[in-house]
Design a protein around this motif. Structure first.
Motif, PDB file in Angstrom:
ATOM      1  N   SER A 265      28.930  52.869  39.008  1.00  0.00           N
ATOM      2  CA  SER A 265      27.726  52.095  39.329  1.00  0.00           C
ATOM      3  C   SER A 265      28.019  50.605  39.500  1.00  0.00           C
ATOM      4  O   SER A 265      27.150  49.859  39.955  1.00  0.00           O
ATOM      5  CB  SER A 265      26.670  52.280  38.230  1.00  0.00           C
ATOM      6  OG  SER A 265      27.124  51.710  37.012  1.00  0.00           O
ATOM      7  N   VAL A 266      29.221  50.166  39.126  1.00  0.00           N
ATOM      8  CA  VAL A 266      29.573  48.749  39.321  1.00  0.00           C
ATOM      9  C   VAL A 266      29.772  48.500  40.825  1.00  0.00           C
ATOM     10  O   VAL A 266      30.547  49.214  41.474  1.00  0.00           O
ATOM     11  CB  VAL A 266      30.869  48.411  38.552  1.00  0.00           C
ATOM     12  CG1 VAL A 266      31.279  46.957  38.831  1.00  0.00           C
ATOM     13  CG2 VAL A 266      30.672  48.625  37.058  1.00  0.00           C
ATOM     14  N   PRO A 267      29.077  47.522  41.389  1.00  0.00           N
ATOM     15  CA  PRO A 267      29.218  47.266  42.833  1.00  0.00           C
ATOM     16  C   PRO A 267      30.663  47.003  43.231  1.00  0.00           C
ATOM     17  O   PRO A 267      31.350  46.188  42.596  1.00  0.00           O
ATOM     18  CB  PRO A 267      28.351  46.009  43.045  1.00  0.00           C
ATOM     19  CG  PRO A 267      27.367  46.038  41.932  1.00  0.00           C
ATOM     20  CD  PRO A 267      28.078  46.642  40.761  1.00  0.00           C
ATOM     21  N   ARG A 268      31.120  47.703  44.269  1.00  0.00           N
ATOM     22  CA  ARG A 268      32.509  47.540  44.735  1.00  0.00           C
ATOM     23  C   ARG A 268      32.779  46.119  45.214  1.00  0.00           C
ATOM     24  O   ARG A 268      33.910  45.630  45.139  1.00  0.00           O
ATOM     25  CB  ARG A 268      32.784  48.520  45.881  1.00  0.00           C
ATOM     26  CG  ARG A 268      32.521  49.980  45.536  1.00  0.00           C
ATOM     27  CD  ARG A 268      33.625  50.525  44.674  1.00  0.00           C
ATOM     28  NE  ARG A 268      33.407  51.944  44.395  1.00  0.00           N
ATOM     29  CZ  ARG A 268      34.147  52.649  43.547  1.00  0.00           C
ATOM     30  NH1 ARG A 268      35.138  52.048  42.900  1.00  0.00           N
ATOM     31  NH2 ARG A 268      33.895  53.919  43.333  1.00  0.00           N
ATOM     32  N   ASP A 269      31.733  45.464  45.732  1.00  0.00           N
ATOM     33  CA  ASP A 269      31.926  44.110  46.257  1.00  0.00           C
ATOM     34  C   ASP A 269      32.403  43.144  45.172  1.00  0.00           C
ATOM     35  O   ASP A 269      33.132  42.187  45.462  1.00  0.00           O
ATOM     36  CB  ASP A 269      30.621  43.597  46.867  1.00  0.00           C
ATOM     37  CG  ASP A 269      30.267  44.355  48.139  1.00  0.00           C
ATOM     38  OD1 ASP A 269      31.179  45.006  48.692  1.00  0.00           O
ATOM     39  OD2 ASP A 269      29.101  44.293  48.559  1.00  0.00           O
ATOM     40  N   LEU A 270      31.976  43.375  43.942  1.00  0.00           N
ATOM     41  CA  LEU A 270      32.402  42.487  42.860  1.00  0.00           C
ATOM     42  C   LEU A 270      33.907  42.582  42.654  1.00  0.00           C
ATOM     43  O   LEU A 270      34.584  41.562  42.492  1.00  0.00           O
ATOM     44  CB  LEU A 270      31.657  42.862  41.562  1.00  0.00           C
ATOM     45  CG  LEU A 270      30.148  42.634  41.546  1.00  0.00           C
ATOM     46  CD1 LEU A 270      29.565  43.097  40.209  1.00  0.00           C
ATOM     47  CD2 LEU A 270      29.844  41.163  41.772  1.00  0.00           C
ATOM     48  N   ALA A 271      34.425  43.823  42.632  1.00  0.00           N
ATOM     49  CA  ALA A 271      35.872  44.000  42.466  1.00  0.00           C
ATOM     50  C   ALA A 271      36.628  43.424  43.658  1.00  0.00           C
ATOM     51  O   ALA A 271      37.657  42.754  43.485  1.00  0.00           O
ATOM     52  CB  ALA A 271      36.184  45.491  42.285  1.00  0.00           C
ATOM     53  N   ARG A 272      36.104  43.663  44.870  1.00  0.00           N
ATOM     54  CA  ARG A 272      36.787  43.135  46.062  1.00  0.00           C
ATOM     55  C   ARG A 272      36.797  41.596  46.036  1.00  0.00           C
ATOM     56  O   ARG A 272      37.803  40.962  46.387  1.00  0.00           O
ATOM     57  CB  ARG A 272      36.081  43.632  47.321  1.00  0.00           C
ATOM     58  CG  ARG A 272      36.204  45.124  47.558  1.00  0.00           C
ATOM     59  CD  ARG A 272      35.788  45.481  48.979  1.00  0.00           C
ATOM     60  NE  ARG A 272      35.671  46.921  49.143  1.00  0.00           N
ATOM     61  CZ  ARG A 272      34.522  47.589  49.126  1.00  0.00           C
ATOM     62  NH1 ARG A 272      33.391  46.929  48.967  1.00  0.00           N
ATOM     63  NH2 ARG A 272      34.507  48.902  49.278  1.00  0.00           N
ATOM     64  N   ALA A 273      35.688  41.016  45.621  1.00  0.00           N
ATOM     65  CA  ALA A 273      35.618  39.551  45.571  1.00  0.00           C
ATOM     66  C   ALA A 273      36.624  39.004  44.570  1.00  0.00           C
ATOM     67  O   ALA A 273      37.310  38.002  44.848  1.00  0.00           O
ATOM     68  CB  ALA A 273      34.198  39.113  45.196  1.00  0.00           C
ATOM     69  N   ALA A 274      36.716  39.654  43.408  1.00  0.00           N
ATOM     70  CA  ALA A 274      37.670  39.186  42.399  1.00  0.00           C
ATOM     71  C   ALA A 274      39.104  39.332  42.889  1.00  0.00           C
ATOM     72  O   ALA A 274      39.940  38.436  42.676  1.00  0.00           O
ATOM     73  CB  ALA A 274      37.462  39.985  41.104  1.00  0.00           C
ATOM     74  N   LEU A 275      39.396  40.442  43.583  1.00  0.00           N
ATOM     75  CA  LEU A 275      40.750  40.647  44.103  1.00  0.00           C
ATOM     76  C   LEU A 275      41.085  39.609  45.174  1.00  0.00           C
ATOM     77  O   LEU A 275      42.209  39.087  45.235  1.00  0.00           O
ATOM     78  CB  LEU A 275      40.867  42.062  44.685  1.00  0.00           C
ATOM     79  CG  LEU A 275      40.913  43.214  43.666  1.00  0.00           C
ATOM     80  CD1 LEU A 275      40.799  44.563  44.363  1.00  0.00           C
ATOM     81  CD2 LEU A 275      42.199  43.147  42.843  1.00  0.00           C
ATOM     82  N   SER A 276      40.095  39.310  46.015  1.00  0.00           N
ATOM     83  CA  SER A 276      40.347  38.329  47.079  1.00  0.00           C
ATOM     84  C   SER A 276      40.575  36.932  46.525  1.00  0.00           C
ATOM     85  O   SER A 276      41.199  36.088  47.162  1.00  0.00           O
ATOM     86  CB  SER A 276      39.168  38.313  48.063  1.00  0.00           C
ATOM     87  OG  SER A 276      38.009  37.807  47.415  1.00  0.00           O
ATOM     88  N   LEU A 277      40.060  36.679  45.318  1.00  0.00           N
ATOM     89  CA  LEU A 277      40.269  35.376  44.685  1.00  0.00           C
ATOM     90  C   LEU A 277      41.558  35.329  43.877  1.00  0.00           C
ATOM     91  O   LEU A 277      41.837  34.341  43.190  1.00  0.00           O
ATOM     92  CB  LEU A 277      39.076  35.054  43.776  1.00  0.00           C
ATOM     93  CG  LEU A 277      37.751  34.796  44.514  1.00  0.00           C
ATOM     94  CD1 LEU A 277      36.592  34.672  43.533  1.00  0.00           C
ATOM     95  CD2 LEU A 277      37.863  33.520  45.359  1.00  0.00           C
ATOM     96  N   GLY A 278      42.321  36.426  43.922  1.00  0.00           N
ATOM     97  CA  GLY A 278      43.635  36.422  43.286  1.00  0.00           C
ATOM     98  C   GLY A 278      43.701  37.087  41.929  1.00  0.00           C
ATOM     99  O   GLY A 278      44.746  37.035  41.273  1.00  0.00           O
ATOM    100  N   ALA A 279      42.609  37.700  41.491  1.00  0.00           N
ATOM    101  CA  ALA A 279      42.651  38.375  40.189  1.00  0.00           C
ATOM    102  C   ALA A 279      43.495  39.648  40.281  1.00  0.00           C
ATOM    103  O   ALA A 279      43.473  40.336  41.305  1.00  0.00           O
ATOM    104  CB  ALA A 279      41.223  38.720  39.740  1.00  0.00           C
ATOM    105  N   SER A 280      44.232  39.941  39.230  1.00  0.00           N
ATOM    106  CA  SER A 280      45.013  41.178  39.197  1.00  0.00           C
ATOM    107  C   SER A 280      44.085  42.358  38.961  1.00  0.00           C
ATOM    108  O   SER A 280      42.935  42.192  38.532  1.00  0.00           O
ATOM    109  CB  SER A 280      46.051  41.106  38.081  1.00  0.00           C
ATOM    110  OG  SER A 280      45.393  41.027  36.826  1.00  0.00           O
TER     111      SER A 280
END
Length: 268
Positions: A158-173
């Motif tokens: 249920s966690v929005p995928r966009d949140l994970a993609r945004a964090a990854l695009s900002l360099g988060a592991s």
């Protein structure tokens, strides 16, 4: 009509000032009816004791140390089983929720074993481990595991995928995304799974204590059957209800509500 409104207003003010009273008042008619039926002698006293008899049994068993020891044994077993169930269930749920391959492999197996009730394992567990703590712990862990896993999977998905993609695009592991995005987002569902799992585990514990236990509240109730002590059976039932109410209403429900508010699932 005015009298009823005044009574309702007084009740509202009273429960607003002392919220705990709101949980006690609904039991007053039940106790009154129980007392009236027992005092009327509708049933023999040995088969249908009154609240005063149960209260006396509570003080007697507490004074002898039987009730505290049995209660402690039951709570330790539940805590141990719940801790193991959570330690297994939460990582497994996260793995299934985040990995498509893990979902394909584990989901059918999970549903297969979910359909096999905890008590259905008891005959083979008695052959494997005998009458002991291992059998009881297995049953509790098995009971707690499935609600925790299924709700964790639901929470992760249920966690929005966009949140994970945004964090990854900002360099988060990926580990940081899991820790700071996925896990917090899934936490309300994990708490819900834990709440359900503990409830099922509590009932399973009492059932397994009746069959294989040598102590515990379930054993006390079943052992009272041999002595024909209805009062001890009723005392055990009341303790079960009260304990679970305290744990659920005062610990788990507020925890679930707080996590839901934290992540915007509820607003009040």
């Amino acid at each position: 009509m005015n009298l009823l409104l005044q009574i309702w207003g007084g009740y509202t003010r009273l429960t607003r000032r002392w919220p705990g009273i709101a949980a006690i008042i609904p039991f007053i008619p039940v106790l009154a009816l129980w007392t009236a039926v027992s005092e009327a002698g509708v049933f023999p006293r040995a088969f249908f004791p009154g609240p005063a008899d149960v209260l006396r049994a509570f003080f007697t068993l507490t004074y002898k140390g039987i009730l505290p020891d049995y209660l402690q044994d039951s709570l330790i077993r539940l805590a141990t089983g719940a801790a193991v169930g959570m330690a297994l269930g939460i990582p497994l749920g996260i793995l299934i929720g985040t990995s498509r391959w893990a979902h394909r492999i584990c989901w059918p197996v999970l549903l297969f074993f979910q359909a096999i009730g905890d008590i259905a394992w008891l005959p083979i567990l008695l052959i494997w481990f005998g009458f002991g703590l291992t059998t009881m712990t297995f049953v509790i862990v098995y009971t707690v595991l499935f609600p925790v896993v299924l709700n964790t999977v639901l929470g992760v998905e249920s966690v929005p995928r966009d949140l994970a993609r945004a964090a990854l695009s900002l360099g988060a592991s990926r580990a940081r995304v899991l820790w700071e995005v996925t896990l917090p987002g899934a936490l309300p569902n994990i708490i819900t799974g834990l709440r359900n799992g503990l409830g099922y585990g509590w009932r399973a514990l009492i059932a397994v204590e009746m069959i294989v236990g040598t102590s515990g509240i379930g054993f006390m109730m079943f052992d009272a059957r041999r002595a024909g002590s209805t009062v001890e059976i009723l005392l055990g039932m009341i303790i079960l209800g009260l304990l679970w109410y305290i744990v659920d209403a005062w610990v788990l429900a507020p925890l679930e509500r707080v996590t839901g508010q934290r992540w915007g699932l509820v607003t009040s």
